[in-house]
Scaffold this active site. Sequence first.
Site, PDB file in Angstrom:
ATOM      1  CB  SER A 112     -12.708 -37.387  95.512  1.00  0.00           C
ATOM      2  OG  SER A 112     -13.056 -36.356  96.337  1.00  0.00           O
ATOM      3  CB  ALA A 113      -8.296 -33.681  95.420  1.00  0.00           C
ATOM      4  N   PRO A 114      -7.764 -34.736  92.358  1.00  0.00           N
ATOM      5  CG  PRO A 114      -6.806 -34.336  90.257  1.00  0.00           C
ATOM      6  CD  PRO A 114      -6.698 -35.237  91.459  1.00  0.00           C
ATOM      7  N   GLY A 115     -10.281 -35.021  91.207  1.00  0.00           N
ATOM      8  CA  GLY A 115     -11.676 -35.215  90.801  1.00  0.00           C
ATOM      9  C   GLY A 115     -11.899 -36.107  89.598  1.00  0.00           C
ATOM     10  N   GLY A 116     -10.850 -36.786  89.133  1.00  0.00           N
ATOM     11  CA  GLY A 116     -11.024 -37.666  87.967  1.00  0.00           C
ATOM     12  C   GLY A 116     -12.115 -38.697  88.190  1.00  0.00           C
ATOM     13  CE  LYS A 117      -9.386 -43.460  89.790  1.00  0.00           C
ATOM     14  NZ  LYS A 117      -8.243 -42.591  89.661  1.00  0.00           N
ATOM     15  NE  ARG A 140      -4.365 -34.134  96.216  1.00  0.00           N
ATOM     16  CZ  ARG A 140      -3.955 -34.530  95.006  1.00  0.00           C
ATOM     17  NH1 ARG A 140      -2.955 -33.899  94.426  1.00  0.00           N
ATOM     18  NH2 ARG A 140      -4.505 -35.561  94.398  1.00  0.00           N
ATOM     19  CG  ASP A 180      -8.025 -43.244  93.046  1.00  0.00           C
ATOM     20  OD1 ASP A 180      -7.400 -44.287  92.789  1.00  0.00           O
ATOM     21  OD2 ASP A 180      -7.805 -42.167  92.475  1.00  0.00           O
ATOM     22  CB  CYS A 233      -1.769 -44.745  90.309  1.00  0.00           C
ATOM     23  SG  CYS A 233      -1.118 -43.491  91.399  1.00  0.00           S
TER      24      CYS A 233
END
Length: 475
Positions: A112-117, A140, A180, A233
């Site tokens: 999960s870093a940096p935390g967008g999702k 991170r 992710d 991505c």
Amino acid sequence: MLPNLFLERIKKMLSSDEYDKFLASYEIERKHGLRFNSLKADYDNFKDKNIDNIQLTEVPWAKNGYFYENEDRPGKSPYHEAGVYYIQEPSAMAPAAYLDAKPGDYVLDLCSAPGGKSTQIASTMNNTGLLISNEINTKRCKILSENIERMGIANAIVTNESPEKLTKVFPVFFDKIMVDAPCSGEGMFKKNLNATDEWSLENVQICSERQDMILDCAAQMLAPGGRIVFSTCTFAPEENEGSIYRFLKRHNDFRIVDIDKYNGMSHGNLDYYKTLITNSSIISEDDYDFYKTEIQKTIRLWPHLLKGEGHFVAVLEQTNEKLQSKPNYQRNNKNFGNKNNNLESYYNFFNDTICKLPLDGKLELFKDQLYLVPNGVPSLSGIKLLRRGLHLGTFLKNRFEPSHALALFLSSNLVKNSYDIDYDLAKKFIAGETFPCDLKKGWYLITVNGYSLGWGKVAGKTMKNHYPKGLRKNI
Ligand SMILES: C[S@@+](CC[C@H](N)C(=O)[O-])C[C@H]1O[C@@H](n2cnc3c(N)ncnc32)[C@H](O)[C@@H]1O
């Protein structure tokens, strides 16, 4: 320079016309996006406070997501520090939108870093239920934890573990899991040309094997009927259609959910994988026929077809009815950590400063740090934790010092005393300046045009600055 082998592979996936458009997309400026944090703000509420006049247009596939123009600098604003929005590449907003987390859900964000999702997921949970935001990389993970704090999220526990370790603590536990995955990052080439130096076919292979392992861990932690959203991505089919194909082969109790696609999104294609894998025997003809249509339910976001740098998304649903009736399946409500001891100075602070804290959870003391831990957390002994829910503050010698996280969670209607400052003074506050004021002494929630920013404490005729020293900066 884009690696030749990367380009050759893309050429094999796309028609020549599409390939030309794909290449041309690298000549266009990259797309920037921000997502309003609905725990604090949305566009309607923000538009009259848009001091820097940021030009915003809606991202179709993400509620509260907006494109902004290249010349705008929303990251250099007090609103950013107040967690009003999160800066996020537009196509990266798609996966969490498809996870569709709801209030009360139990959700895991495994990488999960940096935390967008994670911050996007939390914004739809309304500080209820439980969010475990995990990141394997400690450095991170600290950034992730800061972002969780900045966005005023109260129902998240931040862990710093491998997926394997988490499976021991959370078997058959979560309603929704976001994977992710770490990937070869081909969609990042425009943002960071150095990423091309790290690209190799071997790395694509390593990433795809790691994704298999991470997805298997996620499957073990999913509750009956639960949903996993897998995203990357990158464009490499081994890490996209390939990861999903291999997962479905290993887990016949999962199916792909046929999700609505927005204008410009295309479907995943098993042919990409079949064409590019070096060992063609990996997909038998029977498997190809069976999985080809299934894989079309996944989504590709190509940079030449929409306004985003590129992503892949698959929504997987667990269909094992036997698991549903598993007799020992339960969520444990046991506390973790030490027993509470003397909380008097906290209650004094609370009575003087706060009207109400509209949250469920248990007060837990860890050394001198007080947390409000969300309900329903199993024992986390042996798990590396960076944040155990909402950090309320620290017990010092004869007093309780409220945390920055608490300030960012609160709003002026929840506290007895708040002090609203304008945009320019907010910049000075973030830089650490004090300012004169003639108010009764005590703690004040400092807000910038209504958005909570931190704590100030009046003593004498001065508002003392309690913005954390480590976060102070000139913007
Ligand atoms: C694509 S990034 C996540 C981005 C994040 N979800 C967001 O939206 O801000 C993938 C993350 O996976 C982490 N990672 C690397 N190896 C991992 C592993 N073996 N298991 C779990 N996560 C891993 C990386 O450190 C990285 O932070």
